[in-house]
Design an enzyme around this catalytic site. Structure first.
Site, PDB file in Angstrom:
ATOM      1  N   ASP A 281       0.809  -1.215   0.000  1.00 57.60           N
ATOM      2  CA  ASP A 281       0.000   0.000   0.000  1.00 57.60           C
ATOM      3  C   ASP A 281       0.844   1.269   0.000  1.00 57.60           C
ATOM      4  O   ASP A 281       0.701   2.128  -0.868  1.00 57.60           O
ATOM      5  CB  ASP A 281      -0.905   0.047   1.238  1.00 57.60           C
ATOM      6  CG  ASP A 281      -2.127  -0.849   1.111  1.00 57.60           C
ATOM      7  OD1 ASP A 281      -1.981  -1.975   0.600  1.00 57.60           O
ATOM      8  OD2 ASP A 281      -3.213  -0.409   1.516  1.00 57.60           O
TER       9      ASP A 281
ATOM     10  N   ARG B 145       0.477   5.272  17.486  1.00 64.09           N
ATOM     11  CA  ARG B 145       0.255   6.296  16.456  1.00 64.09           C
ATOM     12  C   ARG B 145       0.847   7.653  16.799  1.00 64.09           C
ATOM     13  O   ARG B 145       1.565   8.241  16.002  1.00 64.09           O
ATOM     14  CB  ARG B 145      -1.238   6.422  16.143  1.00 64.09           C
ATOM     15  CG  ARG B 145      -1.856   5.188  15.517  1.00 64.09           C
ATOM     16  CD  ARG B 145      -1.042   4.687  14.377  1.00 64.09           C
ATOM     17  NE  ARG B 145      -1.603   3.494  13.765  1.00 64.09           N
ATOM     18  CZ  ARG B 145      -0.843   2.532  13.264  1.00 64.09           C
ATOM     19  NH1 ARG B 145       0.483   2.596  13.311  1.00 64.09           N
ATOM     20  NH2 ARG B 145      -1.412   1.493  12.701  1.00 64.09           N
TER      21      ARG B 145
ATOM     22  N   ASP C 265      -7.035   5.059  12.892  1.00 64.65           N
ATOM     23  CA  ASP C 265      -5.630   5.448  12.788  1.00 64.65           C
ATOM     24  C   ASP C 265      -5.439   6.746  12.036  1.00 64.65           C
ATOM     25  O   ASP C 265      -4.568   7.547  12.384  1.00 64.65           O
ATOM     26  CB  ASP C 265      -4.826   4.316  12.153  1.00 64.65           C
ATOM     27  CG  ASP C 265      -4.620   3.189  13.136  1.00 64.65           C
ATOM     28  OD1 ASP C 265      -4.650   3.461  14.355  1.00 64.65           O
ATOM     29  OD2 ASP C 265      -4.454   2.035  12.718  1.00 64.65           O
TER      30      ASP C 265
ATOM     31  N   SER D  11      -6.105  -7.725   7.866  1.00 65.10           N
ATOM     32  CA  SER D  11      -4.980  -6.794   7.973  1.00 65.10           C
ATOM     33  C   SER D  11      -4.448  -6.843   9.394  1.00 65.10           C
ATOM     34  O   SER D  11      -5.153  -7.247  10.320  1.00 65.10           O
ATOM     35  CB  SER D  11      -5.425  -5.374   7.621  1.00 65.10           C
ATOM     36  OG  SER D  11      -6.274  -4.868   8.618  1.00 65.10           O
TER      37      SER D  11
END
Lengths: 396, 396, 396, 396
Positions: C17, C96, C125, C181
């Site tokens: 990605d 994050r 996120d 994922s």
């Protein structure tokens, strides 16, 4: 020769009750140290000293606690916007730990194992006094005559006290007692009991000692400006507040011990400070910090009311509130008139108010389109809920 | 022949902005239904109807929502003692879901896929309108011109609107606009923007429309009695409140979108109702229930302010608050004078106030000795804490 | 000659990605700096560097953030007992702001006006990344390709990405992608999407990478001792936790944007730390401080989850929690076995536990009679309530 | 001829303590009614009846309260996710009001003015018993021998009780007492005191009676499914839980009276129910309702722990929680193995989980662009804060 049972430091007010207690404690075999705190109440302190001495107090301490009362107790309460049950500004509650702290200090210094007070057995003040004492002087022994059967069965009313006074050479008040009890300090006066116990009966007009009747107060407002810094910068000039009749309330409240009681309070300066502080705080504090701090302030108020000023949780909450005040600085303009306080404007170099951002006339650093996304995302959940409910009509 | 893009129900106020929006929406290819809610604002509704028709509205709905506004929105807010950020009584915020609910009702009935409003892109009202619409009509599409670049870039100020109005035959106001915006309903009027955006500048004396200047209000108080039942029993006669100048505030508040804004509000009747309800509630509600309910009320206030009236959590909180009100019944005596409300007394057959229990003159079913144990047990923890801390001095 | 639109710092993972995003951003006219944070995930960082360089990254930053991740993010979360919605230990959420903080640092240093990431448009996120960026670098512009129609309409699935990769010389993974994922760091791995989107379907046994299946884990427990100080004292040896299969959960949670999502998490060491910290905290912290801190910890967890690590309120709450930890020191003995953690004992020089006071065998400094008063005073309110209710029977 | 002081209903366990109390109460001049509640503890009830009769009980009531214990007490606790101080499932605390309610019922029916129990003067159970009694029978008089100096000074240890028993024909236990005390019911067993008072000493392996040692429990998991409806639908088959060693904890907790105490609990079925309920609740309940309900659940837990089951606030909170459960219905699949409970999946017709909405593969009714606006508006406040702070660096 009689052995003393020990020394007791008595929170002495100079009035009939604690004078009788002083003598009664001596009768019981204690050495009595009288302690009278000056927290701004209207009192002839020298007369009180002489009276205590004449009644046989071993020592008399009269201590001026006014500045520490303001700095260590009132100021943190203002910072917390401390209000109990949405209305009571805690004028009596914040004074108790201030007095008891000093009382314990004296007891320790004088080697006294006992402390005593004249608070009743149904009220909050006994708790506020004693929790402070236990917290700061855990080994102390407390003598609360109004909870001791020998005492309260002997003194069933004012007449019994008067008789005892006359018998023991205690000067009796020449003016008749008001049909209620009161407690005063530089922040407020409270009135309760007696004829005020009927929650429906209107308080007499002549009850109030600290504030003018708004009907008789000046017919023109006074404007003033209060400046806040995040440390205490001196007691602002609040003499205007009483003159304008600010800060009277008549409430029913919930005591810690689970009774409802009726109290009438006047807190002129505190009311102005609260309103001004609320204003500058919202002006300078982040919205979400404010929300959390509001909850902590309510907790703080309950702790103060219940007598937990000196407790781990109150210390903790105070620390947190303190942190929240770091940027609470600036000036508030206000007007006082006929019992009411009106905020007129405010300014601060620490403000989060952004005139350009909020302006309807200029766009500032703001894209209105963002609001569409904001609203639609906030609606995701509402639309899902509706889907599940399957409302057939919008009106419930 | 132009195909309509569909039908839009526009929340129409009769003023310049929404009149321009009405015409602009038509220009964009929509059929427009004008909807004007009567929630007690001062308005010539028939003139507004004619104006909307003349501007090409396909239909015009003017609906009297006054009683449902009072019963479904104001009354629950009174029960919750709803106050946002300690000061704002939410007069505008509670009106929005009331209006939008009806707007959605019309949209559904008329088969309209779109709703529109004239709220700005920086304010709270856009959110309140739209969350209500999405909650009650999840498929609806919302046209918010003040967030659409083609619109807000074309109408950068009042002059642009005036020009557009003149060009499209929209009647332009003959009196100059006040240098602020306002929102009115039977509960309150809010003033913001324009010259009020400077948080320091004092609001002009002639701004207020709903309340008398306390300086000019009657020189004698009016006494009144408000009776509460746990269901709504009709709007009490509150005409006195405006006459006495009750309910003016000047505040800075935190909008949902994270800006601080300055608002001036007058909420005469609501202020009296809040004070009276607070009083009867504390008189009749258990202390610990009150404490939990106070937290729920704060939550409720935030939800209302942020536009979540129609949300699962608001529904839930309202249900809980409702439960808490079961015994909140009785009468409150009060006096209004020069902008202030004074509680004088209260009575209730449901009260938890026990005059004998709390009396200082009789003992009632209460043993003062119990308080000693109560205090000592509460002190266990404080003494343990002290033991660990090992304070050398009581003064920190 | 094409003018660059500017420089963008891309949070690069080395996967398909963000490799495609890197190339796509160049196609759009940006200079791209690739930034890859080492927060303990299993990755060939040098291979990732070469890949990014070969794809045309102007610069590549690979930064080892492991120790600041542990000290600045995981440790405060442990102190807060941070758990979202009673179950999720926030392993992704705390990573994050750690990554984004560094990304912003690079952007500032390199004079980049843009940052970009590969987070999806439906998840948490994106919010956590971007709120951190906006908070620490308010002028930054964010490019979130998965929210840009040109991007997400072009790349509708993995096949589109694969095709694009092949066309642009991006190495494509040789092993087939797992049908879900995942996100990994030294604290945890999360699994979601794909076949896990059906909340009823059981997670495959081979999904877990960080913990052993408890069925296959050792048949004898391992005992360990964890020592806490109120400052971070190094990452305790927690290698045992994965070996014993500790910390697996399968939950449905509420995303900030209002959707429910299903996630599977493994947080072996974090689970042990949480349990041990909870134990030593209750052992050393005052009861009422604990209660207030518990509420703040829940608030903290919500803030972390929603991406508000860098916010005034999170800073405030963290400060408060920090204060609460001053005496939270000591050792906890525990045993790990087959996915479970068992506390065996604890000790601390700062404990408020008083073995003599609580003993059933000795009286200590405690008078049982006090409890009678304590109970009776606590009952005052209950008896009053009963009086009002007038229950005829005790069973409702 | 001796006049009886009145009739006392004694909460009788059949053990040494309450047998001695029974005889002692008779010695003091009371008529004693023995009451033994069957709440699922392992007891020979008929033997206990005979023993009480032989000791001179005027009447003996042995009542099977198991189904009302489950329905009226355990079930609401499960709905509340009731956990005290993050760990204790309140197995003893919920049993006390159940027993005391029945005790009061008997006292009323039998015209007894007194109730008595064998709870110690340092624990929570005395409070839970007595607050229930006062709440439901405000005029009742309570005899708590372990708080009466004549009693506790006479019986300073087990030896004194044994001697008294032998002297008064009370059968003495033949097996030696475990060096700790325990309390059992169908939900849990608690162990405390004695050798467990040292918080560091590990609990002996043979202490546990309700759960298998996980080391000895089956080597293969058992899967089960639990179905929830918003009303109680029967006690699910939870026999598996003890077999798999589920629900053991070793904690230090804060008693209501302010001491820390160490307790070891096993709550096999309750642990599974809690985990399953948490799962189905988050699956079916709106996020924001959940957040408010979580706070109410914590409050509820504290109330139960402290003995306020029968209080206005507990009644209120229970009502609110009840409302929140309206849609909490569905099935949870889980696996139990070696002391641990693993959620495997869940399903519900009332779920707010929307697989399409949350899917990463399809867009559903969701526009990712909305998230940009959502994030930017959430950042307004953060950027303002930064502006004021004027951070020079992002790392603090």
């Amino acid at each position: 020769l009689i052995m003393s049972k020990g020394t007791v430091v008595l929170a002495y007010s100079g009035g009939l009750d604690t004078s009788c207690i002083l003598v009664w404690l001596k009768e019981q075999g204690y050495d009595v140290i009288a302690f009278l705190a000056n927290i701004g109440q209207d009192e002839d302190f020298e007369a009180a000293r002489k009276k205590a001495e004449s009644l046989g107090a071993k020592k008399v301490f009269i201590e001026d606690l006014r500045s520490e009362f303001v700095e260590d107790f009132i100021w943190p309460s203002v910072q917390a916007n401390a209000v109990y049950e949405d209305r009571y500004l805690l004028g009596t509650a914040v004074a108790r730990p201030c007095i008891a702290r000093q009382q314990v200090e004296i007891a320790r210094k004088e080697g006294a194992n006992f402390v005593s007070h004249g608070a009743t057995g149904k009220g909050n003040d006994q708790i506020r006094f004693e929790l402070t004492c236990y917290a700061l002087y855990p080994e102390v022994k407390i003598i609360a005559p109004w909870r001791i059967p020998e005492f309260y069965n002997r003194f069933r009313g004012r007449t019994d006290l008067m008789e005892y006074a006359q018998k023991h050479g205690i000067p009796v008040p020449v003016t008749p007692k008001a049909p209620w009890s009161m407690d005063a300090n530089l922040m407020h006066i409270s009135y309760e009991s007696g004829i005020l116990e009927n929650p429906k009966s209107r308080a007499p007009a002549d009850l109030y000692l600290m504030t003018k009747n708004p009907e008789d107060s000046p017919n023109t407002p006074d404007d003033l400006e209060i400046e806040f810094k995040n440390v205490f910068v001196g007691s602002p000039c609040l003499s205007l507040s009483g003159k304008h009749g600010v800060g009277r309330i008549d409430i029913v409240e919930n005591r810690f011990i689970g009774m409802k009681s009726r109290g009438i309070y006047e807190t002129p300066g505190g009311t102005i400070l609260l309103k001004a502080h609320l204003d500058i705080e919202t002006f300078t504090m982040d919205k979400e910090v404010r929300r959390i701090k509001q909850g902590l302030g309510i907790k703080f108020s309950e702790l103060i009311y219940n007598g937990f000023w000196y407790s781990p949780e109150c210390e903790f909450v105070q620390h947190c509130i303190n942190k929240s005040q770091e940027n609470v600085e600036g000036k508030v303009q206000l007007s006082v008139f006929k019992g009411q306080v009106y905020i007129l404007g405010r300014e601060s170099s620490k403000s989060l108010y952004n005139e350009e951002l909020v302006s309807m006339d200029v766009q500032g650093d703001y894209d209105p389109c963002d609001a569409s996304g904001f609203i639609r995302i906030n609606a995701v959940r509402l639309r899902e809920h509706h889907r599940l409910q399957g409302f057939s009509s919008t009106k419930q």
